[in-house]
Structure formats: C-alpha cells, structure tokens
Design an enzyme around this catalytic site. Structure first.
Site, PDB file in Angstrom:
ATOM      1  N   TYR A 125     -10.454  -2.745   8.745  1.00  0.00           N
ATOM      2  CA  TYR A 125     -11.117  -2.501   7.464  1.00  0.00           C
ATOM      3  C   TYR A 125     -12.284  -3.456   7.238  1.00  0.00           C
ATOM      4  O   TYR A 125     -12.849  -3.495   6.158  1.00  0.00           O
ATOM      5  CB  TYR A 125     -10.105  -2.633   6.320  1.00  0.00           C
ATOM      6  CG  TYR A 125      -9.200  -1.437   6.200  1.00  0.00           C
ATOM      7  CD1 TYR A 125      -8.316  -1.112   7.222  1.00  0.00           C
ATOM      8  CD2 TYR A 125      -9.228  -0.619   5.083  1.00  0.00           C
ATOM      9  CE1 TYR A 125      -7.487  -0.016   7.139  1.00  0.00           C
ATOM     10  CE2 TYR A 125      -8.399   0.484   4.988  1.00  0.00           C
ATOM     11  CZ  TYR A 125      -7.533   0.775   6.014  1.00  0.00           C
ATOM     12  OH  TYR A 125      -6.713   1.865   5.926  1.00  0.00           O
ATOM     13  N   LYS A 172       0.988  -4.475  17.434  1.00  0.00           N
ATOM     14  CA  LYS A 172       0.699  -3.862  18.730  1.00  0.00           C
ATOM     15  C   LYS A 172       0.069  -4.946  19.610  1.00  0.00           C
ATOM     16  O   LYS A 172      -0.992  -4.761  20.218  1.00  0.00           O
ATOM     17  CB  LYS A 172      -0.251  -2.661  18.505  1.00  0.00           C
ATOM     18  CG  LYS A 172      -0.392  -1.731  19.680  1.00  0.00           C
ATOM     19  CD  LYS A 172       0.793  -0.812  19.897  1.00  0.00           C
ATOM     20  CE  LYS A 172       0.631  -0.031  21.177  1.00  0.00           C
ATOM     21  NZ  LYS A 172       1.813   0.760  21.559  1.00  0.00           N
ATOM     22  N   ASP A 206       4.869   1.340  17.368  1.00  0.00           N
ATOM     23  CA  ASP A 206       5.246   2.725  17.678  1.00  0.00           C
ATOM     24  C   ASP A 206       6.758   2.901  17.622  1.00  0.00           C
ATOM     25  O   ASP A 206       7.265   3.844  17.002  1.00  0.00           O
ATOM     26  CB  ASP A 206       4.655   3.193  19.027  1.00  0.00           C
ATOM     27  CG  ASP A 206       4.528   2.098  20.064  1.00  0.00           C
ATOM     28  OD1 ASP A 206       4.832   0.945  19.742  1.00  0.00           O
ATOM     29  OD2 ASP A 206       4.126   2.392  21.203  1.00  0.00           O
ATOM     30  N   ASP A 230      -1.361   0.501   5.776  1.00  0.00           N
ATOM     31  CA  ASP A 230      -1.809   1.717   5.102  1.00  0.00           C
ATOM     32  C   ASP A 230      -1.016   2.921   5.611  1.00  0.00           C
ATOM     33  O   ASP A 230      -0.437   3.695   4.850  1.00  0.00           O
ATOM     34  CB  ASP A 230      -3.321   1.894   5.392  1.00  0.00           C
ATOM     35  CG  ASP A 230      -3.930   3.028   4.611  1.00  0.00           C
ATOM     36  OD1 ASP A 230      -3.273   3.538   3.681  1.00  0.00           O
ATOM     37  OD2 ASP A 230      -5.070   3.424   4.934  1.00  0.00           O
TER      38      ASP A 230
END
Ligand code: NAI
Length: 342
Positions: A125, A172, A206, A230
């Site tokens: 962002y 991640k 994931d 988000d």
C-alpha cells in the site's frame, strides 16, 4: 450526560444511508455525541475540494476521533485510495477488526471470536508503482523495522489488555524473505523480549487461509501486514455472516477513525437495503475508545446497551437482506432502537 464531539464522514455509495441509521441509534441510546460532519471521497470531489479535503483531516486532528463511512476508489485508474491517504496522513497504523459469531446468524462455525490486527501504513500500500519499460510494471512493497516493531508491540499490548492468549502471524517470508522476513523477525522479538507469556506462532499465509476456512475457532488473534490483513479480514467476515457484520478501527497514537470493513457497495447503494450493523458496531468500538480516553464509564455503558439491543434484534430474527432477512437499513435501525431499553 456530557456531550462529546466526533467527526462523521458519511462517505460514498451506501455510506450516507448507513451513517444516518447509525446516528439515529446512537442518539436514541443517549450517547451524547455531537457530530462534526466532514466530507471525503467522491462526495468531496463534487465540492471541488479534492477527495481528501484538508478541513476533514484538520477536524479529525482537532477532535481526535471519527466515524467514517466507506469511500469508493476507482479500479485500475484515477485517484489513489482515500482510505489509504487518511490512514497515512494521520498515521493510523493499527487496524483492529473483531470477527465474532452473532446470535441468530447461522454460519458453519459457532463461537468464532477472532481479532485481526493489520499494519495499516506500509507493504504494497506504499503506492509506489512504476512502468519500468512498456509492458513491464512494478509495485514496491515497503517494510520498515520501525513500523513492523510498532504494530507488533501494539498487538501484544492489546492482547494483554484483552486477556488474549495467542497471536498468530500470517506471512509469506519463504518467498518475500526481506519484507515479510522483517515483519516476523520484529514480531518474534517483541514476543520473546516483552511478552513471552502470550503464545506466538508464525503461519505461512496460504496454509493459514486454509486453516481459517476449515475452522476459524483455532485462532485467537491474527497479526498481518497491510495487504494480507485486508484480504484475510474479508475471508473471516465470510465465516460469520459477511461484510455487513464486521466493524473496524484505525488507531494511531493520537487519533482514531472507526469504520466498517466493507466498502461502498455500489451494487446496492441508494436502495435502502444495506446492513448498517458493521458501522453500528464500529460506532460502539468508538464509544468504548472514547470512554477509556475520557475516563467516562457512561460512554461504555451506552455502547453495551447498543450491543445488547442489536444482539437481541438479531436473536429475534430482525435481519437485513445480506443476512437472509427482509428489513431495510432504516427498519433494522428501528428494531434495534425498540430493544434499547431491554
Ligand atoms: P464492498 O465491500 O463494497 O462490497 C462487496 C459485496 O458485499 C457487495 O456485494 C456488497 O453489496 C456487499 N456488502 C458490502 N457491505 C454491505 C452491507 N453493509 N450490507 C449489505 N451488503 C454489503 O466491496 P467492493 O465491491 O470490492 O468495493 C466497492 C468500493 O468500496 C470500491 O471502490 C472499494 O475501493 C471501496 N472500498 C472502500 C473501503 C473503505 O472505505 N474502507 C473498504 C473496501 C472497499
């Protein structure tokens, strides 16, 4: 009861409809809020003052607390997100999103009680995107040690205050070794040095999403960087009834702006059918925040009264269309008001 001032930004799409409903409930509950109404988003653009008028920022700085309706952001072109601009300008670095099962709202899992903490100022962002050469574009993911440590400290402090037992960091870092690597390094350090009493785990996002879909009750608090926070917020919303029932707060060291997780829902805007509950819950979070800040227990009592009333309304089967009912925005607010005094 004393009167308190808070900024109100109705926003775009369903924003104005749901803010009217929420104002009505707070007023009927005797919350004593004097709303300082300011514009942002497309609503402000129409006035020729830009999507994020300076006077809106200044009003929040002055009153330190605000309730905000959703603001539309054009996809793939146009102005940058008003929401992101607001969070950055006021350094509202911690987003808090409680995800809870509700009475009368039947979903796959009962007893979901999860708190999501999202870092609100960095990651993808940052808005740093450029075209390297025609046909090749890139977007920069930014992580700083200061912001990663700050959100981790905030999350662990919050967990301690709320007597939460465990924080799961979704990441991640197997792929984004530097950025997500820094995020988990900071979280692990804060846990190890300052909060060893709170359980801590690192989950690759994931697999974490699969676990959330299989059984969200296995998590207590989630800590995520901006984009993951988000996406995972909406995923979790789907586990307890949808976007119409998840509130949120954007909190900084001085100001705090409360808003629902959902967007401006252009598909149903202007029809009077949107669920005002997520914004009403956000308003209750705002009252609790003001109560702590102002040392004014009555505000928390009013928040509790509103919460009991909307829970009772849902138990009695009063629901908007998104929850399988038939009530309109205003009708739902009226059903809540009817239950305010037990
Ligand atoms: P959205 O949350 O507005 O809508 C997704 C789906 O959920 C739609 O089918 C909508 O009708 C439904 N929905 C959302 N809120 C609801 C409510 N209160 N009651 C009943 N149904 C509800 O997400 P979408 O379509 O991705 O985004 C629309 C616009 O909102 C975009 O311009 C986006 O940038 C903006 N947005 C703004 C946010 C904010 O101001 N904080 C947050 C998310 C999106």
């Amino acid at each position: 009861m004393k009167t308190y001032q808070a900024v109100l930004i109705p926003g775009d799409g369903i924003g104005p409809e749901i803010t009217v409903a929420v104002k009505k409930v707070l007023s009927a509950a005797g919350a004593g809020i004097e709303w300082i109404e300011r514009k942002a988003g497309i609503a402000a653009l129409a006035d020729g003052s830009g999507v994020m008028p300076e006077e809106t920022i200044e009003a929040i700085q002055e009153h330190q607390v605000g309730l905000k309706g959703p603001c539309t952001t054009p996809v793939g072109k146009g102005f940058s997100s008003v929401n992101v601009q607001l969070r950055k300008r006021l350094d509202l670095y911690a987003a808090v999103r409680p995800v809870r099962s509700l009475p009368g709202v039947k979903t796959r899992f009962e007893n979901v009680d999860l708190i999501i903490i999202r870092e609100n100022t960095e990651g993808l962002y940052s808005g740093v995107e450029n075209e390297v050469t025609p046909g090749v574009v890139m977007s920069m993911k930014v992580a700083t040690e200061g912001a990663c440590s700050r959100i981790a400290k905030w999350a662990f402090r919050y967990a301690t205050q709320r007597k939460r037992k465990k924080i799961s960091v979704f990441h991640k870092a197997n792929i984004m070794k530097m950025t997500d690597g820094l995020f988990i390094k900071c979280a692990e350090e804060v846990h190890r040095i300052d909060y060893p009493n709170i359980e801590y785990e690192e989950v690759i996002i994931d697999a974490g999403c699969m676990k959330l879909v299989q059984d969200p009750t296995q998590f207590d608090m989630l800590l995520l960087e901006n984009l993951y926070g988000d996406v995972v917020s909406d995923l979790c919303a789907g586990q307890v009834g949808g976007l119409g029932v998840i509130p949120g707060a954007n909190i900084g060291d001085r100001e705090a702006v409360f808003e629902a997780v959902h967007g401006s829902a252009p598909d149903i805007a202007g029809k009077g059918v949107a669920n005002p509950l997520a914004l009403l819950m956000s308003a209750v979070m705002m009252l609790n925040h003001m109560s702590d800040k102002e040392h004014e227990p009555e505000l928390r009592e009013v928040g509790g009264k509103i919460k009991a009333a909307y829970n009772q309304a849902l138990s009695d089967g009063c629901k908007t269309r998104d929850l399988g009912g038939e009530l309109g925005t205003d009708e739902f607010a009226d059903r809540v008001i009817e239950r305010l005094n037990g």
